[in-house]
Scaffold this motif. Structure first.
Motif, PDB file in Angstrom:
ATOM      1  N   ARG A  59      21.594  19.165  16.780  1.00  0.00           N
ATOM      2  CA  ARG A  59      20.562  19.182  15.905  1.00  0.00           C
ATOM      3  C   ARG A  59      19.368  17.938  16.383  1.00  0.00           C
ATOM      4  NH1 ARG A  59      18.811  21.279  11.821  1.00  0.00           N
ATOM      5  NH2 ARG A  59      20.503  22.325  11.214  1.00  0.00           N
ATOM      6  N   VAL A  60      18.322  18.376  16.295  1.00  0.00           N
ATOM      7  CA  VAL A  60      17.262  17.320  16.716  1.00  0.00           C
ATOM      8  C   VAL A  60      16.875  16.671  15.390  1.00  0.00           C
ATOM      9  CG1 VAL A  60      14.843  17.192  17.567  1.00  0.00           C
ATOM     10  CG2 VAL A  60      16.265  19.081  18.221  1.00  0.00           C
ATOM     11  N   ALA A  61      16.570  15.241  15.711  1.00  0.00           N
ATOM     12  CA  ALA A  61      16.287  14.426  14.404  1.00  0.00           C
ATOM     13  C   ALA A  61      14.771  14.729  14.206  1.00  0.00           C
ATOM     14  CB  ALA A  61      16.277  12.840  15.146  1.00  0.00           C
ATOM     15  N   PRO A  62      14.695  14.584  12.768  1.00  0.00           N
ATOM     16  CA  PRO A  62      13.370  14.987  12.019  1.00  0.00           C
ATOM     17  C   PRO A  62      12.091  14.095  12.739  1.00  0.00           C
ATOM     18  CG  PRO A  62      14.902  13.864  10.657  1.00  0.00           C
ATOM     19  CD  PRO A  62      15.440  13.857  11.797  1.00  0.00           C
ATOM     20  N   GLN A  63      11.169  14.843  12.736  1.00  0.00           N
ATOM     21  CA  GLN A  63       9.939  13.964  13.401  1.00  0.00           C
ATOM     22  C   GLN A  63       9.098  13.578  12.134  1.00  0.00           C
ATOM     23  OE1 GLN A  63       6.969  16.502  15.490  1.00  0.00           O
ATOM     24  NE2 GLN A  63       5.216  15.088  15.033  1.00  0.00           N
ATOM     25  N   ILE A  64       9.054  12.030  11.994  1.00  0.00           N
ATOM     26  CA  ILE A  64       8.577  11.724  10.846  1.00  0.00           C
ATOM     27  C   ILE A  64       7.296  10.983  11.087  1.00  0.00           C
ATOM     28  CG2 ILE A  64       8.987   9.546   9.251  1.00  0.00           C
ATOM     29  CD1 ILE A  64      12.015  10.114   9.685  1.00  0.00           C
ATOM     30  N   MET A  94       0.957  -1.239   0.024  1.00  0.00           N
ATOM     31  CA  MET A  94      -0.086   0.131   0.003  1.00  0.00           C
ATOM     32  C   MET A  94       0.861   1.237  -0.035  1.00  0.00           C
ATOM     33  SD  MET A  94      -2.600   1.579   2.974  1.00  0.00           S
ATOM     34  CE  MET A  94      -3.804   0.210   2.425  1.00  0.00           C
ATOM     35  N   ALA A  95       0.441   2.216  -0.874  1.00  0.00           N
ATOM     36  CA  ALA A  95       1.182   3.540  -0.759  1.00  0.00           C
ATOM     37  C   ALA A  95       1.138   4.220   0.402  1.00  0.00           C
ATOM     38  CB  ALA A  95       0.967   4.144  -2.267  1.00  0.00           C
ATOM     39  N   VAL A  96       2.073   4.920   0.702  1.00  0.00           N
ATOM     40  CA  VAL A  96       2.258   5.937   1.953  1.00  0.00           C
ATOM     41  C   VAL A  96       2.707   7.136   1.812  1.00  0.00           C
ATOM     42  CG1 VAL A  96       2.394   3.724   3.571  1.00  0.00           C
ATOM     43  CG2 VAL A  96       4.463   4.802   2.703  1.00  0.00           C
ATOM     44  N   VAL A  97       2.240   8.040   2.560  1.00  0.00           N
ATOM     45  CA  VAL A  97       3.012   9.286   2.376  1.00  0.00           C
ATOM     46  C   VAL A  97       3.806   9.545   3.558  1.00  0.00           C
ATOM     47  CG1 VAL A  97       0.909  10.634   3.333  1.00  0.00           C
ATOM     48  CG2 VAL A  97       2.265  11.988   1.988  1.00  0.00           C
ATOM     49  N   VAL A  98       4.843  10.226   3.448  1.00  0.00           N
ATOM     50  CA  VAL A  98       5.897  10.512   4.432  1.00  0.00           C
ATOM     51  C   VAL A  98       6.112  11.890   4.701  1.00  0.00           C
ATOM     52  CG1 VAL A  98       8.057   9.909   5.866  1.00  0.00           C
ATOM     53  CG2 VAL A  98       6.798   8.214   4.271  1.00  0.00           C
ATOM     54  N   VAL A  99       5.816  12.493   5.829  1.00  0.00           N
ATOM     55  CA  VAL A  99       5.865  14.047   6.152  1.00  0.00           C
ATOM     56  C   VAL A  99       7.034  14.132   7.309  1.00  0.00           C
ATOM     57  CG1 VAL A  99       5.025  15.923   6.957  1.00  0.00           C
ATOM     58  CG2 VAL A  99       3.640  14.452   5.442  1.00  0.00           C
ATOM     59  N   ALA A 100       8.098  14.619   6.809  1.00  0.00           N
ATOM     60  CA  ALA A 100       9.353  14.650   7.792  1.00  0.00           C
ATOM     61  C   ALA A 100       9.568  16.120   8.229  1.00  0.00           C
ATOM     62  CB  ALA A 100      10.588  14.016   7.387  1.00  0.00           C
ATOM     63  N   GLU A 101       9.619  16.566   9.370  1.00  0.00           N
ATOM     64  CA  GLU A 101       9.666  17.871   9.666  1.00  0.00           C
ATOM     65  C   GLU A 101      10.958  18.086  10.639  1.00  0.00           C
ATOM     66  OE1 GLU A 101       6.730  20.138  11.057  1.00  0.00           O
ATOM     67  OE2 GLU A 101       5.165  19.553   9.489  1.00  0.00           O
ATOM     68  N   ILE A 102      12.166  19.096  10.135  1.00  0.00           N
ATOM     69  CA  ILE A 102      13.156  19.183  10.916  1.00  0.00           C
ATOM     70  C   ILE A 102      13.245  20.412  11.465  1.00  0.00           C
ATOM     71  CG2 ILE A 102      15.588  19.102  10.592  1.00  0.00           C
ATOM     72  CD1 ILE A 102      14.996  17.811   7.891  1.00  0.00           C
ATOM     73  N   GLU A 103      12.984  20.633  12.924  1.00  0.00           N
ATOM     74  CA  GLU A 103      12.952  21.673  13.512  1.00  0.00           C
ATOM     75  C   GLU A 103      14.464  22.281  13.622  1.00  0.00           C
ATOM     76  OE1 GLU A 103      11.940  23.507  17.941  1.00  0.00           O
ATOM     77  OE2 GLU A 103      11.296  21.630  17.384  1.00  0.00           O
ATOM     78  N   GLY A 104      14.251  23.750  12.926  1.00  0.00           N
ATOM     79  CA  GLY A 104      15.689  24.235  12.820  1.00  0.00           C
ATOM     80  C   GLY A 104      16.213  23.825  11.494  1.00  0.00           C
ATOM     81  N   GLY A 105      15.976  23.221  10.724  1.00  0.00           N
ATOM     82  CA  GLY A 105      16.395  22.650   9.562  1.00  0.00           C
ATOM     83  C   GLY A 105      16.455  23.915   8.581  1.00  0.00           C
ATOM     84  N   THR A 106      17.511  23.970   7.527  1.00  0.00           N
ATOM     85  CA  THR A 106      17.562  24.888   6.574  1.00  0.00           C
ATOM     86  C   THR A 106      17.497  24.271   5.175  1.00  0.00           C
ATOM     87  OG1 THR A 106      20.014  24.813   6.927  1.00  0.00           O
ATOM     88  CG2 THR A 106      18.780  26.529   8.191  1.00  0.00           C
ATOM     89  N   GLN A 107      17.742  25.074   4.155  1.00  0.00           N
ATOM     90  CA  GLN A 107      17.857  24.711   2.925  1.00  0.00           C
ATOM     91  C   GLN A 107      19.240  24.053   2.870  1.00  0.00           C
ATOM     92  OE1 GLN A 107      16.686  27.376  -0.307  1.00  0.00           O
ATOM     93  NE2 GLN A 107      17.823  26.266  -1.782  1.00  0.00           N
ATOM     94  N   GLU A 108      20.181  24.534   3.221  1.00  0.00           N
ATOM     95  CA  GLU A 108      21.660  24.179   2.958  1.00  0.00           C
ATOM     96  C   GLU A 108      21.452  22.823   3.656  1.00  0.00           C
ATOM     97  OE1 GLU A 108      26.107  25.839   4.182  1.00  0.00           O
ATOM     98  OE2 GLU A 108      24.515  26.029   5.567  1.00  0.00           O
TER      99      GLU A 108
END
Length: 89
Positions: free
Chosen positions: A78-83, A1-15
């Protein structure tokens, strides 16, 4: 089954995102099972949204490529991403 994954990186930057992406997905090639990949800034950092053919394929990518890339590009404190992983229809 297909899934969508949303990862948020607090303090993350484009770099930081670009460093991790280059290591995890060299040449901007989606890994096996990856269908869609979008990313951009959010209020407190960076968000990455992906769609996978299955949760197992995402898990393999996460364990074999993403986690090592995050560790290599990591910064002090750095905090790990919330997934979050959810099925899609």
């Amino acid at each position: 089954m297909a899934v969508v994954v949303v990862a948020e990186i607090e303090g993350g930057t484009q770099e930081f995102y670009e460093q991790v992406s280059e290591k995890a997905m060299g040449g901007d090639q989606l890994p096996d099972g990856g269908r869609v990949h979008v990313a951009g800034p959010v209020e407190n950092g960076w968000r990455v949204i992906t769609v996978w053919d299955s949760e197992e394929q995402f898990d393999r990518f996460r364990n074999e490529r993403l986690i090592p890339a995050l560790q290599q590009a990591g910064e002090e404190g750095r905090v790990a991403p919330q997934i979050n992983v959810d099925p899609v229809h």
